[in-house]
Structures are given as C-alpha cells and as structure tokens.
Design an enzyme around this catalytic site. Structure first.
Site, mmCIF file in Angstrom:
data_model
loop_
_atom_site.group_PDB
_atom_site.id
_atom_site.type_symbol
_atom_site.label_atom_id
_atom_site.label_comp_id
_atom_site.label_asym_id
_atom_site.label_seq_id
_atom_site.Cartn_x
_atom_site.Cartn_y
_atom_site.Cartn_z
ATOM 1 N N LEU A 1 -30.346 34.200 -14.788
ATOM 2 C CA LEU A 1 -29.992 32.796 -14.207
ATOM 3 C C LEU A 1 -29.744 31.889 -15.335
ATOM 4 C CD1 LEU A 1 -32.647 32.739 -11.186
ATOM 5 C CD2 LEU A 1 -30.161 33.590 -11.259
ATOM 6 N N GLY B 1 -35.039 31.525 -17.883
ATOM 7 C CA GLY B 1 -35.255 31.001 -19.527
ATOM 8 C C GLY B 1 -36.592 30.212 -19.415
ATOM 9 N N ASP C 1 -35.809 22.557 -23.644
ATOM 10 C CA ASP C 1 -34.904 22.201 -24.643
ATOM 11 C C ASP C 1 -34.486 20.849 -24.856
ATOM 12 O OD1 ASP C 1 -33.133 22.832 -22.676
ATOM 13 O OD2 ASP C 1 -31.622 23.630 -24.107
ATOM 14 N N ASN D 1 -31.639 19.963 -23.599
ATOM 15 C CA ASN D 1 -30.191 20.120 -23.599
ATOM 16 C C ASN D 1 -29.869 20.611 -25.102
ATOM 17 O OD1 ASN D 1 -28.179 20.560 -22.223
ATOM 18 N ND2 ASN D 1 -27.808 18.415 -21.900
ATOM 19 N N LEU E 1 -27.008 29.114 -10.077
ATOM 20 C CA LEU E 1 -27.492 28.687 -8.418
ATOM 21 C C LEU E 1 -26.271 28.207 -7.812
ATOM 22 C CD1 LEU E 1 -31.286 27.372 -8.859
ATOM 23 C CD2 LEU E 1 -30.338 29.807 -8.363
ATOM 24 N N LYS F 1 -25.994 20.202 -13.930
ATOM 25 C CA LYS F 1 -26.711 21.102 -13.037
ATOM 26 C C LYS F 1 -27.661 21.957 -13.536
ATOM 27 C CE LYS F 1 -22.977 22.679 -11.869
ATOM 28 N NZ LYS F 1 -22.326 23.814 -11.816
ATOM 29 N N LEU G 1 -31.521 22.820 -13.934
ATOM 30 C CA LEU G 1 -32.624 22.534 -13.551
ATOM 31 C C LEU G 1 -33.685 22.856 -14.422
ATOM 32 C CD1 LEU G 1 -31.913 23.479 -9.725
ATOM 33 C CD2 LEU G 1 -31.346 21.581 -11.227
#
Ligand code: SAH
Length: 362
Positions: free
Chosen positions: A217, A237, A241, A243, A263, A275, A277
């Site tokens: 995912l 995962g 992080d 990002n 998703l 997006k 999450l």
C-alpha cells in the site's frame, strides 16, 4: 531525590495525615505558609524506619542534610495531598463509572441499539478464530531511517493498530515484519507485547509471503485498491518520515516486482492536503472495510479533520468509468467494490492484483 526516597517521604506524609487533626493542620499550614520548619519536624517523627532524610538538592529551606526532618517542598506536599484525595475517591469514582455503564446498557437495550461485543467476548476474538483471513503486514524494515523519536511514534501507531484489531470481532491477520534490532528494542519498552495476538516476524514480508500475494500500500501508486482479498497480504510501510522519504515504498515495490496500490481516497473524497496517511489510519480504514463498511464511510470515519477531507460532490471525470472502477459516483460508494476485470494494457500485469485498478490520481 530518588524515586524510592520520594516514596518514603510520601509514605511519611500519608502517615502524618492519618495521624490526627494536629498533623493535618500542620500539613495544611505547610501548604499555605511555605516551608515551615515545624512541619518538617512533625513529618520526620512519623517517618518510617529506614528513610533517612531528603537529598539536599531537593530539599528547600533550612535543615536540609540534618537527620531530623525530611522537608517536603510546597509542591511535593500539594502533590501528596492530591494523590491522597485521588486514592480516597477511587472507589467512589469506580462505582459512579459502573453505574454510568449500567445506565448506558439500559438505554441501549431500550432503544434497541447494539452495543458491540463485550470485553469478555472480545477476549475470544483472536486472529486464529477470526472469520477474516485478510493479512496485513507492517513492514518495519525502515527503522534505520527514523530518529529514535520517530521510531517511538511509529511503535505507538503499531500499539494503536493492535488495539483497534483487538476490538474487532473478526480481527485482521496482523503481522509485524522485519521485527528485529532497533524496532524490537524500542518495542521492549512496552512490557508484555510478546503476549499480544500479533505475528511478530523477524523476517521480511518478501521472505514470508508468496510474491504474487503481496500488495504494497503506497499513496504514490497509480493503482487504486477497491477490494480486499483473503489471499492477499497488504503491506503498510512502518515509516514516520514527515515526508522526507517521498515515494520510497513505491520504489521498493517496483524494484521487487510486487503489486502496489493506493487507497481509493481520490474516488470518494476531496482532499485539501496530500493523501499520505499515517500507518494507523491506513490500518483502521482497511479494518473497517474488512468488517463490511464501504470505502467512503471508512475513509470519512477515519480521516483526520486536519487533512481537510470532504465528501466528493462533483461527478467523476469523463472516461474513468470506461475503466470500470468504483469512481465515487453516487451509488458507487455504497455498493460492494467492483473488480475492473483486469488491468488496462498500459499497466504491467504484475502491479495489478484483482481488486486493484489502474487509475490516474484524481
Ligand atoms: N514516504 C512514505 C510514507 C509513509 S506513510 C512512503 O514512501 O510510503 C506510512 C505508510 O502508510 C506508507 O508507507 C503506506 O504503506 C501507507 N499509506 C499512507 N497513505 C497511503 C495511501 N493514501 N494509500 C495507501 N497507503 C498509504
């Protein structure tokens, strides 16, 4: 002052408080009047054998270091009084809470509202006995990329995933993979974790499961997940992080030739922010969908308000339906997810499991 000494001092205080009005008045005086030497002496006289005073660095006022009195600071005395009050009221609070619960149950029965499984029942709801065979793995192979603080946050999210799974009548088959080294050490802070109903696996998901069953995912995937399948393992995962590792999980999935999907957020919601999450939100959404909730409901239920998620009001872009995907049009959301019936020619077959469709990011 060490924890032990503090406890001793606390015990002395409690004894003093139980020792009658005079002692209590002195405690009160100490509370309001600051460091009264008389208070300390009084406390010392009630001190249990073996506690020998207060560390001078912690004691305020005169007399620190002498063996006649463990002086408690104003703050410590307040703390002790609070603790004492807390203990005294514990039974009352518990009785009140029990009564509230009884009342809730009565009301639910009267209104014909299902309360969900009881705690006793939940204890019986184990992964082994679950009707849900969908596997989900949290891939902890990224622990070297996280600071200690972020790894701690990641572990906390795993705790929340476990807690959500534990409350489910039919829990997902939850694996924590690459559970070793730093991750294992960090988890050790949570005593008893090894008794949890979770498969802690030192090996990588790549070695544990058949490659064709794995679906990574990842928000960066061009494929959209719209159906959970019993024979698949959905990998999340284990990465906090901020990002900084954008696209990392997609890269890994592609390198290893495994399927991947995002998703179906864009199909159902308008998002103000990106997006991506958190681990626990992805887990909760998958769990709710596995329990029969529609994607739309599950996404709206779990998505944090700060992500600015709102139900999609506009019609899907023309052309999308040609792919046969659940695209957010009215009715789509509440009907069971549909399989697109195979990937379009442009997408490599390896990246599209059943239940996943190729769909450009909306
Ligand atoms: N930069 C990381 C993001 C970590 S977020 C990455 O490359 O994946 C933690 C995990 O949650 C992700 O690794 C992914 O497995 C999952 N996740 C987050 N948002 C998602 C989404 N929109 N769709 C599918 N999975 C998502």
């Amino acid at each position: 002052m060490t924890e032990h000494e503090r406890d001793d001092a606390g015990a002395a205080k409690r004894k003093a408080m139980q020792g009658g009005d005079a002692a209590e008045k002195k405690l009160k005086a100490g509370d309001t009047d600051g460091e009264d030497s008389g208070t300390g002496a009084d406390v010392a006289s009630h001190r249990p054998a073996g506690s020998d005073g207060v560390d001078s660095s912690d004691a305020s006022g005169d007399g620190a270091g002498t063996d006649e009195e463990p002086k408690l600071s104003k703050r410590q005395m307040k703390k002790e009084k609070k603790k004492e009050l807390y203990r005294a009221n514990l039974a009352v609070r518990r009785a009140r809470e029990k009564e509230r619960q009884r009342q809730r149950k009565r009301e639910a029965r009267l209104n014909n509202v299902a309360l969900g499984p009881s705690r006793k029942e939940l204890k019986r709801c184990t992964m082994a006995g679950s009707d849900c065979r969908v596997r989900i793995a949290i891939d902890m192979s990224f622990d070297h990329l996280m600071s200690e603080k972020d790894l701690g946050k990641c572990i906390k999210q795993i705790l929340r995933c476990y807690s959500a799974n534990r409350r489910a009548k039919n829990p997902l088959q939850l694996h924590i993979t690459s559970f070793d080294g730093k991750t294992k050490d960090a988890m050790a802070k949570h005593s008893g974790y090894n008794n949890w109903d979770v498969y802690f696996q030192p090996d990588s998901y790549l070695d544990l499961f058949d490659r064709e069953d794995i679906v990574y995912l990842t928000s960066e995937s061009e494929n959209v997940l719209h159906e959970l399948q019993d024979d698949k393992v959905y990998v999340i995962g284990g990465l906090v992080d901020h990002n900084s590792q954008k696209g990392l999980t997609l890269e890994i999935a592609e390198e290893n030739g495994i399927q991947h999907a995002q998703l179906p957020i864009a199909s159902f919601l308008e998002m103000k922010t990106r997006k991506v999450l958190s681990i626990v939100h992805v887990f909760e959404i998958v769990l709710l969908v596995s329990e029969g909730m529609s994607w739309k409901e599950a996404l709206l239920h779990v998505m944090p308000a700060r992500k600015g998620a709102a139900e999609k009001s506009t019609a899907p872009a023309p052309g999308r339906e040609a792919c046969g995907v659940a695209d957010g049009s009215p009715g789509d959301a509440d009907r069971a997810p549909v399989d697109a019936g195979g990937p379009p020619d442009t997408v490599p077959a390896a990246s599209l499991p059943p239940g996943v469709t190729a769909q450009p990011d909306a």
